[in-house]
Every structure is written in C-alpha cells, then in structure tokens.
Design a protein around this motif. Sequence first.
Motif, PDB file in Angstrom:
ATOM      1  N   MET A   1      57.074  83.544  72.287  1.00 44.26           N
ATOM      2  CA  MET A   1      58.516  83.962  71.840  1.00 44.26           C
ATOM      3  C   MET A   1      58.556  85.027  70.910  1.00 44.26           C
ATOM      4  N   ARG A   2      58.911  85.953  70.946  1.00 44.19           N
ATOM      5  CA  ARG A   2      58.744  87.272  69.939  1.00 44.19           C
ATOM      6  C   ARG A   2      60.348  87.411  69.637  1.00 44.19           C
ATOM      7  N   VAL A   3      60.514  87.052  68.249  1.00 44.39           N
ATOM      8  CA  VAL A   3      61.941  87.552  67.788  1.00 44.39           C
ATOM      9  C   VAL A   3      61.864  88.517  66.560  1.00 44.39           C
ATOM     10  N   PHE A   4      62.685  89.573  66.825  1.00 43.61           N
ATOM     11  CA  PHE A   4      62.846  90.859  65.860  1.00 43.61           C
ATOM     12  C   PHE A   4      64.206  90.511  64.980  1.00 43.61           C
ATOM     13  N   VAL A   5      63.820  90.517  63.718  1.00 45.02           N
ATOM     14  CA  VAL A   5      65.028  90.472  62.583  1.00 45.02           C
ATOM     15  C   VAL A   5      64.544  91.564  61.974  1.00 45.02           C
ATOM     16  N   PRO A   6      65.546  92.644  61.500  1.00 48.58           N
ATOM     17  CA  PRO A   6      65.268  93.829  60.752  1.00 48.58           C
ATOM     18  C   PRO A   6      65.119  93.450  59.432  1.00 48.58           C
ATOM     19  N   LEU A   7      64.076  94.275  58.511  1.00 49.35           N
ATOM     20  CA  LEU A   7      63.883  94.187  57.364  1.00 49.35           C
ATOM     21  C   LEU A   7      64.713  95.470  56.591  1.00 49.35           C
ATOM     22  N   ASP A   8      65.383  96.025  57.120  1.00 46.95           N
ATOM     23  CA  ASP A   8      66.084  97.199  56.541  1.00 46.95           C
ATOM     24  C   ASP A   8      67.005  96.863  55.473  1.00 46.95           C
ATOM     25  N   ALA A   9      67.257  97.610  54.333  1.00 49.02           N
ATOM     26  CA  ALA A   9      68.095  97.305  53.441  1.00 49.02           C
ATOM     27  C   ALA A   9      69.615  96.888  53.915  1.00 49.02           C
TER      28      ALA A   9
ATOM     29  N   ILE B   1      66.046  81.095  61.548  1.00 52.80           N
ATOM     30  CA  ILE B   1      65.339  80.942  62.988  1.00 52.80           C
ATOM     31  C   ILE B   1      64.216  80.491  62.789  1.00 52.80           C
ATOM     32  N   VAL B   2      63.414  80.648  61.976  1.00 54.17           N
ATOM     33  CA  VAL B   2      62.023  80.050  61.648  1.00 54.17           C
ATOM     34  C   VAL B   2      62.034  78.517  61.685  1.00 54.17           C
ATOM     35  N   GLU B   3      62.987  78.166  60.605  1.00 49.68           N
ATOM     36  CA  GLU B   3      63.004  76.642  60.390  1.00 49.68           C
ATOM     37  C   GLU B   3      63.712  76.077  61.552  1.00 49.68           C
ATOM     38  N   GLU B   4      64.577  76.651  62.375  1.00 48.85           N
ATOM     39  CA  GLU B   4      65.222  75.906  63.656  1.00 48.85           C
ATOM     40  C   GLU B   4      64.230  75.853  64.736  1.00 48.85           C
ATOM     41  N   ALA B   5      63.438  77.025  64.782  1.00 50.14           N
ATOM     42  CA  ALA B   5      62.237  76.684  65.960  1.00 50.14           C
ATOM     43  C   ALA B   5      61.111  75.617  65.581  1.00 50.14           C
ATOM     44  N   ALA B   6      60.824  75.611  64.315  1.00 46.37           N
ATOM     45  CA  ALA B   6      60.308  74.765  64.096  1.00 46.37           C
ATOM     46  C   ALA B   6      60.662  73.222  64.063  1.00 46.37           C
ATOM     47  N   ARG B   7      61.744  72.923  63.837  1.00 45.61           N
ATOM     48  CA  ARG B   7      62.701  71.655  64.113  1.00 45.61           C
ATOM     49  C   ARG B   7      62.503  71.521  65.659  1.00 45.61           C
ATOM     50  N   ARG B   8      62.734  72.404  66.543  1.00 42.43           N
ATOM     51  CA  ARG B   8      62.747  72.101  67.758  1.00 42.43           C
ATOM     52  C   ARG B   8      61.345  72.129  68.562  1.00 42.43           C
ATOM     53  N   GLY B   9      60.212  72.434  67.920  1.00 37.71           N
ATOM     54  CA  GLY B   9      59.066  72.400  68.393  1.00 37.71           C
ATOM     55  C   GLY B   9      58.662  73.698  69.322  1.00 37.71           C
ATOM     56  N   ILE B  10      59.507  74.662  68.898  1.00 43.33           N
ATOM     57  CA  ILE B  10      59.334  76.051  69.755  1.00 43.33           C
ATOM     58  C   ILE B  10      58.514  77.195  68.918  1.00 43.33           C
ATOM     59  N   ALA B  11      57.576  77.555  69.651  1.00 40.84           N
ATOM     60  CA  ALA B  11      56.693  78.446  68.815  1.00 40.84           C
ATOM     61  C   ALA B  11      57.292  79.820  69.084  1.00 40.84           C
ATOM     62  N   ILE B  12      57.434  80.637  67.827  1.00 36.99           N
ATOM     63  CA  ILE B  12      57.832  81.893  67.923  1.00 36.99           C
ATOM     64  C   ILE B  12      56.902  82.784  67.011  1.00 36.99           C
ATOM     65  N   GLU B  13      57.142  84.095  67.550  1.00 36.95           N
ATOM     66  CA  GLU B  13      56.490  85.006  66.559  1.00 36.95           C
ATOM     67  C   GLU B  13      57.516  85.979  65.879  1.00 36.95           C
ATOM     68  N   LEU B  14      57.849  85.873  64.475  1.00 38.95           N
ATOM     69  CA  LEU B  14      58.895  86.470  64.024  1.00 38.95           C
ATOM     70  C   LEU B  14      58.440  87.874  63.535  1.00 38.95           C
ATOM     71  N   ILE B  15      58.952  89.075  63.874  1.00 34.87           N
ATOM     72  CA  ILE B  15      58.547  90.444  63.628  1.00 34.87           C
ATOM     73  C   ILE B  15      59.815  91.001  63.126  1.00 34.87           C
ATOM     74  N   ARG B  16      59.478  91.714  61.599  1.00 28.01           N
ATOM     75  CA  ARG B  16      60.530  92.231  60.719  1.00 28.01           C
ATOM     76  C   ARG B  16      60.322  93.754  61.109  1.00 28.01           C
ATOM     77  N   ASN B  17      61.235  94.239  61.912  1.00 31.40           N
ATOM     78  CA  ASN B  17      61.430  95.810  62.408  1.00 31.40           C
ATOM     79  C   ASN B  17      62.344  96.332  61.609  1.00 31.40           C
TER      80      ASN B  17
END
Length: 517
Positions: A1-9, A23-39
């Motif tokens: 699961m690839r999730v994109f959240v901007p790092l734009d100012a 999002i990272v914390e909620e995914a960990a609580r639910r046992g869902i593996a994600i790759e967070l990309i800061r676009n």
Amino acid sequence: MRVFVPLDAAALSVGAETTARAIVEEAARRGIAIELIRNGSRGLLWLEPLVEVEVAGTRMAYGPVQVGDVAGLFDAGFFAGKAHVLGHGATEEIPYFKNQNRLTFARVGRTDPRSLEDYLRHGGYRGLNAALSMKPADIVASVTASGLRGRGGAAFPAGIKWKTVLGAQSAQKYIVCNADEGDSGTFSDRMLMEGDPFVLIEGMTIAGLAAGATQGYIYLRWEYPQAQRALEAAIAAAAAAGYLGKNLQGSGKAFELQVRMGAGAYICGEETSLLESLEGKRGQVRFKPPLPALQGLFGQPTVINNVITFASVPIILDRGAEFYQHFGMGRSRGTLPMQLAGNIKYGGLVEIAFGMTLRELLYDYGGGSLSGRPIRAVQVGGPLGAYLPESQFDTPLDYEAFAAIKGMLGHGGIVVFDDSVDMAAQARYAMEFCAIESCGKCTPCRIGSTRGVEVIDRLIAGDNPRMQETLLRDLCETLTYGSLCALGGLTPYPVISALNHFPQDFVKPVRAASASG
C-alpha cells in the motif's frame, strides 16, 4: 500500500505533517503495511493536505485530510480506493488537474522529490544526456527555436541571452538562477523547487553546457527553507551520481552548482540587484550597459534566468524544440504555470498553454470568488501588475495581448478581488509597496514613490481632487520613464489602472453627496 502525502510548504502549513504521522500510526494499529511517500503538491491547494493512495497503478485522491479524518478513511477502506466523503476519485481525472498542460510540472506531485532514482524513472536527465552529445551552439539553437521566453516577467527570449553569453570571450562564465520569488500571489517557483528540484538542476546544467559556464548559483528567497533543504539534498545526490561535478557522466565537461540565500529584499528579484547581493554587496540596481550577459557576476559573462525558465529547458532538449513550440499562441510559446490566489474558490497552480482567456482561468478552473460575490478586479503579474476590470477578462493569456491593455503576465501570479474591494486603497498599497521596497539608487523611485503615497492620500481625502489626480498622473509618467529599473517603472501600472477603471473609488460617497448639495 503506497500512500502519498505532500511535503510541500503549503500542505505543511495546513497540517500535512501531522496527517502523515497519523496515517502511519493508524496503519500500524491495524497491522496494515504501508509505504509513505512524501511527494510535492499537485497544486490543488484547496484540497491540501491531499492524500493519495495507489490502487492497481491508479492514484486515488482524498482531501483535505486532517488528523481527525484518518481513522474514518481506514474504516471506509480508502487504502483500496473506496468511497468516502473526502474522496475525489482518480487524481488524474479531477477536472481541475486533468485539463492542464503539464510540461514543466509533469513530475511535481507524482514523484518523490528526494529520490534521483524516481526522477530518472520518470524521464529525468534525458535532456542533459541529449545535450552532452551536442555542440553548445546547437543547444542554444534548439532553445531559440522552441520560442522559450524568460518566465520571470520580462519575457526576453532565452535563446538570445544564452547566445550572447556563449559568444562572449572569458575564461569564466556563470549560470545564475533567480529563485527570489517575491511577487504577491506567486508560488510556482517554490512548488517546483520543493516538488521536483532535479529538473531545475538539470536545466541549469544544460544552460552551462550551452553557454560554456562551469559554475552555477541558485539565489533563493530566504523565506523558503523547505526549498533550500530540497535543493541541497538534490544537488548532493546529483553530484554523487555524476550529474554535477568536473566530469559530467564521463563526458569531460564540468558544471558545479550551489545554493545562496537572499536576505529578504524585494529589489533583489531584479537581476542586477541580485548579482550585487550574490557578490556580498548591498542589493542595488546596476546601470546598463554593460549587460549581465557580458559583465554579470564578478564582472564575467552570466546567464540569468528564473526557476521556471530553466526548468522548461530539459523537455525542450528531450522532446525537441518543435514539440515545445507547438503549445501556445503568437510569440508566446509553451506553457506558463498560473497561480490563483486571493478571493478565489479553487486556489492553486494551473499549468496551461498560452492562449486561454483570463475569464476561463478564473471561472473554469478557479470557480469564481470564494465569497460568492462577483469578481470585480484581478491583479495579474504581482504587486506591479495592473488591476484588470471585468471588461478585460476575455483577454487571452499572452504577453503581447496583455501589453496591449497596459497589463503584464509577469510571473503568472493572479490575485482576485470581489466587489467589496476598495480600489483606491489598492492603488495606495501599490505605491507604498514601491516606497518601502525601493533600493534608493534612483530619485524617481526613491522620492517619487513617497510623494505618490502623499498625493493619493490627498486625492482620497478630497483635497482638490482634480489637481491631485493630474499631479498623480504626471508623477506616474516620471516614474515610468525616469526610474532605473522595473520597480519604479512598473509601479504606475496598478495605480493608473485603478484610476482609469475604478475612478468612483477615489471619491467617497460622503464627499460626492456634499459636492452635489
């Protein structure tokens, strides 16, 4: 699961960092593996923080997402692209985004701006690879044939400037990027540097090959620390991979690049003031001639262009001059990233080919005013741009078309005002801005702008208004033709346009009533 959240100012300013963490914390609580990309930001600023999830190769958009929305998104199955009240379907199909001509901003929001590998996967450095096999004159000829003009405001043909520097005889030449984005309502430079820094680096490197320059500098606005971090990380990555340094990709050709931070002076957006500041001096305008192309940084031949100009070059070298020249109208070729700000429903960045009308941009993309009231005026081209009335909204976005109505496209910034605006106050603001930001070197700008504020105050106060208006117009003519640079020379644009198109705002109802009585 690839999730994109901007790092734009812009996204960070409305909570993107805490949203990403949630999002990272909620995914960990639910046992869902994600790759967070800061676009980077997609430019749909009213939807920031915009969260995207990749589902079967398609990016699905949700926004604006705050921390309190995250658990509900997981409950709804947003990681599988399922419906939610914050869902907007496939990002690429959102009409605001879908109907753009994304050339310079093709990768912004799609890639990880910190990853050179991601940049290469999406067509990065193909332009430089082509340039390394070309003669300098042929690179210049390609840029000239594309019709690319400076995107910083003056719209001077980039190819002519580059040819002048190429022909200059000197042991040392420089490439300088004007990233001192100071105009109100503009943010395209920042978005590109934060969202795709490698494309600017590539464009400047190509310019170095074209002009025979081995050293480049990015003069960056000090209010852009996020852009500074992105650029410096990208420069380090490019150097480590041989895309910067003394031996570009084994070609034997060299180009070095460094970032230099400005000190916050608007006047340093003017190219010669920028050079003075870059040399460690007070930012003041230089007399011309000599031109910077012949005697620029440290007295050596120098190419100076802005961020969007350099960032447009790689696609020209990759896809060809004819491809780029195909976009646009008249002498305005290619695309321009327009920035919608002020009282506008859908503020953000819209990259389009020249030729669309201002009205189409304001309503088809911008959705009209945020307040729901009629749009009365727009200022195009920054604080020195003219205030345009509704009767001029059908003007095409074209350098010559705007010049014909005494306006300018400038850097593509648009600030929108509804019918509650006081245009006399806006005219005063424009004149006061010049008085505050003047470098002080020439008398018309230094003294004229201060006297101009005083005259406008007397005009608004009803102190012999006919005489004050005549005096103000005469003063503006002196500023236009007597100032050393565009700061003083263009300040009359907003003032005179307000006088011409909104004269009623300079006569208050009370004074009008007493005069009629």
